[in-house]
Design a protein around this motif. Structure first.
Motif, PDB file in Angstrom:
ATOM      1  N   SER A 659      -1.315   0.411  -3.933  1.00  0.00           N
ATOM      2  CA  SER A 659      -2.433  -0.317  -3.309  1.00  0.00           C
ATOM      3  C   SER A 659      -2.828  -1.473  -4.202  1.00  0.00           C
ATOM      4  O   SER A 659      -2.746  -1.385  -5.429  1.00  0.00           O
ATOM      5  CB  SER A 659      -3.606   0.613  -3.058  1.00  0.00           C
ATOM      6  N   ARG A 661      -5.269  -5.138  -5.170  1.00  0.00           N
ATOM      7  CA  ARG A 661      -6.628  -5.683  -5.289  1.00  0.00           C
ATOM      8  C   ARG A 661      -7.125  -6.279  -3.974  1.00  0.00           C
ATOM      9  O   ARG A 661      -8.287  -6.147  -3.605  1.00  0.00           O
ATOM     10  CB  ARG A 661      -6.605  -6.754  -6.390  1.00  0.00           C
ATOM     11  N   GLY A 663      -6.456  -5.280  -1.055  1.00  0.00           N
ATOM     12  CA  GLY A 663      -6.640  -4.260  -0.021  1.00  0.00           C
ATOM     13  C   GLY A 663      -5.389  -3.852   0.711  1.00  0.00           C
ATOM     14  O   GLY A 663      -5.457  -3.201   1.744  1.00  0.00           O
ATOM     15  N   ILE A 712     -11.460   5.170  -1.175  1.00  0.00           N
ATOM     16  CA  ILE A 712     -11.260   3.761  -1.517  1.00  0.00           C
ATOM     17  C   ILE A 712     -12.591   3.183  -1.972  1.00  0.00           C
ATOM     18  O   ILE A 712     -13.601   3.294  -1.266  1.00  0.00           O
ATOM     19  CB  ILE A 712     -10.706   2.969  -0.316  1.00  0.00           C
ATOM     20  N   THR A 714     -14.556  -0.281  -3.405  1.00  0.00           N
ATOM     21  CA  THR A 714     -14.418  -1.739  -3.536  1.00  0.00           C
ATOM     22  C   THR A 714     -15.351  -2.260  -4.624  1.00  0.00           C
ATOM     23  O   THR A 714     -16.291  -1.577  -5.041  1.00  0.00           O
ATOM     24  CB  THR A 714     -14.747  -2.463  -2.215  1.00  0.00           C
ATOM     25  N   TYR A 740      -8.593  -1.747   4.676  1.00  0.00           N
ATOM     26  CA  TYR A 740      -9.926  -1.939   5.244  1.00  0.00           C
ATOM     27  C   TYR A 740      -9.968  -3.303   5.942  1.00  0.00           C
ATOM     28  O   TYR A 740      -9.083  -4.134   5.743  1.00  0.00           O
ATOM     29  CB  TYR A 740     -11.038  -1.790   4.217  1.00  0.00           C
ATOM     30  N   HIS A 748     -14.095  -7.787   0.571  1.00  0.00           N
ATOM     31  CA  HIS A 748     -14.022  -6.663  -0.369  1.00  0.00           C
ATOM     32  C   HIS A 748     -12.737  -6.773  -1.197  1.00  0.00           C
ATOM     33  O   HIS A 748     -11.714  -7.228  -0.712  1.00  0.00           O
ATOM     34  CB  HIS A 748     -14.006  -5.325   0.383  1.00  0.00           C
ATOM     35  N   ARG A 749     -12.843  -6.366  -2.465  1.00  0.00           N
ATOM     36  CA  ARG A 749     -11.665  -6.270  -3.322  1.00  0.00           C
ATOM     37  C   ARG A 749     -11.603  -4.841  -3.861  1.00  0.00           C
ATOM     38  O   ARG A 749     -12.608  -4.283  -4.289  1.00  0.00           O
ATOM     39  CB  ARG A 749     -11.759  -7.255  -4.508  1.00  0.00           C
ATOM     40  N   THR A 750     -10.393  -4.253  -3.849  1.00  0.00           N
ATOM     41  CA  THR A 750     -10.252  -2.845  -4.238  1.00  0.00           C
ATOM     42  C   THR A 750     -10.523  -2.666  -5.732  1.00  0.00           C
ATOM     43  O   THR A 750      -9.923  -3.347  -6.567  1.00  0.00           O
ATOM     44  CB  THR A 750      -8.836  -2.327  -3.916  1.00  0.00           C
ATOM     45  N   ILE A 753      -8.490   3.408  -5.967  1.00  0.00           N
ATOM     46  CA  ILE A 753      -8.092   4.287  -4.868  1.00  0.00           C
ATOM     47  C   ILE A 753      -7.701   5.621  -5.487  1.00  0.00           C
ATOM     48  O   ILE A 753      -6.887   5.681  -6.405  1.00  0.00           O
ATOM     49  CB  ILE A 753      -6.918   3.701  -4.064  1.00  0.00           C
ATOM     50  N   ASN A 787     -15.047  -0.574   6.680  1.00  0.00           N
ATOM     51  CA  ASN A 787     -15.261  -1.026   5.296  1.00  0.00           C
ATOM     52  C   ASN A 787     -16.130  -0.057   4.499  1.00  0.00           C
ATOM     53  O   ASN A 787     -16.515  -0.361   3.382  1.00  0.00           O
ATOM     54  CB  ASN A 787     -15.894  -2.424   5.283  1.00  0.00           C
TER      55      ASN A 787
END
Length: 809
Positions: A659, A661, A663, A712, A714, A740, A748-750, A753, A787
């Motif tokens: 996964s 950054r 998403g 997840i 963010t 998402y 949004h930035r991950t 996870i 989200n």
């Protein structure tokens, strides 16, 4: 008139080269290297000669050492008193020289490296054997040169009745040269000299039938006959010297190792301390106690072992990791014809034989001259006694002694020495019995002259004299060999598992790199609470492991740290661990990503690496077994500024979820990643957009695809849960699916996870250090297009930087 001064303009390098060249020549010839003939350095020779001149011999009482040192400095050796005294003491230390040349009363140091008492407290004299080095020095046997101030003369070399260089060995460092000649057994060396004299073409192998090898004063065991042979042939070689140790049973299940001899030049106190340190540092877990029981009866070091400890294993470990076994390097350099030379055994023996022949020829010449002079006088006395009345009449008629001598010479044709002897004759010697005695002396002198002449004229008789003297010396002074010689150098294999006490412990690693192992007792007493770490730190991993296991710590820079559990610091649960950099040096910006416990490296399993730039690598775990692990080892080859994001242990049949950054999530089978070596870079796992990076790499079994969930998180503080089955399974090196809904403004930035079952607590940490706990049981499972819900206000607390799971207390 003033003396004219002359200045010479010379390059500095020429002046320095010239001066240092002269200095080096002096150091080499006249200080640090022994003479091949008598095996002595100048300071040693001067000490022995000064003691002889002072009558400080073995058959008289001891004298203050300070007196000898003063004599040596004043007459022969204008250097520091400490260097002279140290050289004198060394010749008296029976653990340094095979046969002592100086006998000493008082404290002359010890095997523990203790310094000797000051020279004002100690007393010394020449040993009986040292007198054999000096024997016949008064018979013009060796060359004498003026001393430093021309007040007296000193010998250039000693007559040396035995080959001292081989018997007592030598060690020294000069400019550009060093020497290391081991001591040998006196009897064996003499036998080798005799063999060489009888068979000048004999080989080293034949000489080794008599001279087996070095014989150290401290005994021990030498391994490596081939290396001894090489050293005797070339002057250089490397043998292994080990102490003598035996395993003794104390009672059922309990043993002890007893060391009765240690290698040459090894400091006993340091050896005992090193063994003790191994016990305290728990490098060897089988040692219960270390005791030095040495007394006047002999050396004895006792290593008491714990119950059921592997005594052979511990002993082998000591051989490998302490000075109980050391290498000895032959470097047989000596001064030969005023030049330093690397000498083989035959060359050493030949040089000694040549010297000894010269000494015996000089001695025989001296004694022959004395005998001939005496014979001439005796003949004159016999002639005088046969015409005694006439002789007396001539003497009585003379005015004085000179006139009497002149009259005797003119009247009876006596020579000057004969006339001197006649006029010096005492009255009581003018008896009949004296003529008989003189005739017997004349016969004896004729016999002696004949013998000495034959020695000087016949090479065989010369050799016979040298050999008979050597045999007599061997009979008087030779003793049993102390050092045992074994043909092969034993390769030491250590089964570390047998040396480590098996104990279950809790091993913990924190995000900041603090590592420790904790006994189950300490962990249970704390009830698993109040774990010792800094407030800003967090627990990265915690495992129940055995002391025989290994913990591998993988870093973001692609390295791994190999940490045997028994070597980890044993620290209480409530105390802060030790930073890993104290054991293994890592860069300041290097951090631990994952710790993986291993019982065995033989399992058919793999390490799977995921990097920030989307690379995936799979390697067999057996490739990560290390013998040396004092520094970081390469786990994966990283390109440019890439970093390791995750490391997993797999069986090769799982699914991989990467996964990013931005998403994206990509799910593919592990079989798509080929097996490569430990230093390879791996293959592309996911296709990244510009500016994107992998934030997580998860591995799980295929059967859990439909019943496992993902949490997840963010950067804006939103959390959501989805089923893994929501993510489409595809091939590697693709972009993947969005996890998402993408927002055009403020997307949004991950941040993280995590693989969850839905009952854990999720901890969110922001850049401002604020932590928020989210109970996942309260978070609804949604689809990919949601989200999630906000749990942190980004404006107040800052962005989420880290997230991890904690089980319910």
């Amino acid at each position: 008139m003033e003396a004219q001064q002359r200045y010479v303009d010379l390059p500095l390098e020429d002046v320095l080269g010239d001066r240092f060249g002269r200095y080096s020549k002096y150091i080499i010839q006249d200080r640090a290297l022994p003479d091949v003939r008598d095996g002595l350095k100048p300071v040693q020779r001067r000490i022995l000669y000064a003691m002889l001149m002072d009558g400080n011999t073995h058959d008289k009482g001891f004298r203050k050492a300070a007196k000898t040192v003063g004599n040596v400095i004043g007459n022969f050796h204008p250097h520091g008193d400490s260097s002279v005294y140290e050289a004198m003491v060394r010749m008296s230390q029976e653990w340094k020289v095979r046969n002592v040349l100086v006998e000493m009363h008082g404290n002359n140091g010890s095997l523990d490296g203790d310094p000797p008492a000051a020279m004002r407290y100690t007393e010394a004299r020449l040993s009986k054997l040292a007198s054999e080095l000096l024997k016949d020095i008064e018979k013009n046997t060796v060359e004498f040169v003026p001393n430093f101030d021309d007040t007296t003369k000193e010998p250039v070399v000693l007559p040396a009745m035995f080959p001292n260089l081989l018997v007592n060995g030598s060690t020294g460092i000069s400019a550009g040269y060093a020497t290391d000649i081991p001591p040998h057994n006196l009897g064996e060396v003499i036998d080798a000299v005799i063999m060489r004299m009888n068979h000048p073409d004999c080989t080293v192998e034949e000489l080794m039938e008599e001279l087996k090898g070095p014989d150290f004063p401290t005994g021990g065991i030498i391994q490596g006959i081939d290396e001894i042979k090489k050293a005797y042939k070339t002057g250089k070689g490397k043998i292994v010297v080990r102490g003598k140790a035996e395993i003794e049973k104390i009672r059922v299940g309990k043993e002890q190792i007893v060391i009765t001899e240690i290698p040459y030049e090894v400091n006993k106190a340091n050896l005992v301390k090193k063994i003790d340190d191994l016990k305290y540092e728990r490098k060897v877990d089988g040692i219960a106690e270390v005791r030095d029981e040495t007394d006047r009866t002999g050396l004895r070091i006792v290593i008491e072992l714990k119950k059921d400890a592997d005594a052979e294993g511990v002993l082998n470990y000591l051989y490998k990791n302490t000075d109980l076994q050391v290498p000895y390097n032959f470097n047989m350099v000596a001064i030969h014809h005023r030049h330093p030379k690397l000498l083989s055994l035959p060359e050493l023996l030949d040089a000694y034989i040549e010297h000894r022949k010269e000494v015996v020829i000089n001695r025989s010449t001296f004694e022959l001259q004395k005998a001939q002079e005496r014979e001439h006088v005796v003949k004159g006395l016999i002639k005088a006694l046969s015409i005694l009345d006439e002789v007396i009449a001539v003497i009585r008629a003379s005015k004085d002694k000179r006139d009497a001598k002149d009259n005797l010479i003119s009247e009876f044709a006596f020579t000057e020495p004969q006339a001197e002897a006649i006029v010096s004759l005492q009255l009581y010697r003018l008896t009949n019995t004296d003529i008989t005695a003189l005739k017997a002396e004349e016969e004896e002198l004729e016999k002696k002259i004949k013998g000495l002449t034959s020695i000087l004229e016949d090479e065989k008789k010369l050799s016979k004299v040298i050999q008979s003297e050597l045999k007599q010396l061997k009979k008087t002074f030779a003793d049993e060999r102390r050092t045992k010689i074994e043909a092969e150098i034993e390769s030491i294999t250590i089964n570390m598992e047998s040396l480590i006490a098996s104990e279950d412990t809790i091993v913990t690693v924190t995000k900041d790199g603090y590592v420790k192992r904790t006994s189950l007792r300490s962990y249970t007493a704390s009830n698993g609470k109040d774990f010792g770490m800094k407030d800003s730190d967090r627990l990265l991993c915690q495992y129940e492991m055995n002391t025989t296991d290994v913990l591998l710590l993988f870093t973001n820079k692609g390295n791994y740290l190999y940490c045997p559990v028994h070597e980890l610091p044993d620290i209480r649960w409530k105390d802060i661990g030790q930073h890993i950099s104290r054991t293994i040096p890592i860069d300041q910006d290097e951090r631990i990503v994952q710790g993986i416990p291993l019982k065995s490296f033989d399992d058919e399993k793999f390490f799977l690496f995921v990097t920030k730039k989307g690379m995936v690598k799979k390697t067999e775990i057996r490739q990560y077994k290390a013998q040396r692990y004092s520094k970081p080892l390469v786990a994966i080859n990283l390109k440019d500024d890439d970093e390791v994001v995750a490391v997993h242990i797999t069986d090769g049949t799982g699914l991989i979820l990467l996964s990013t950054r931005f998403g994206y999530g990509l799910l593919f089978h592990e079989e798509e990643v080929n097996i490569v070596g430990s230093r390879a870079a791996g293959v592309k796992g996911i296709q990244l957009k510009e500016g994107d990076a992998v934030v997580s790499g998860l591995v799980f079994a295929e059967k859990h695809v439909n019943d496992q969930k993902l949490a997840i998180v963010t950067h804006r503080g939103a959390v959501k849960m989805i089923n893994i089955g929501e993510i489409e399974r595809t091939q590697r090196a693709r972009r993947g699916s969005m996890l998402y809904r993408e927002l055009k403004t403020n997307p949004h930035r991950t941040a993280a996870i995590l693989l969850v079952n839905g009952n854990e607590n999720l901890v969110l940490e922001t850049e401002k250090g604020i932590r928020e706990i989210v109970h996942l049981s309260n978070v609804k499972v949604t689809d990919r297009y949601s989200n999630g819900s906000f749990y942190i206000d980004k404006e107040e607390a800052g962005e989420v930087t880290d997230s991890w799971l904690e089980t319910e207390a």
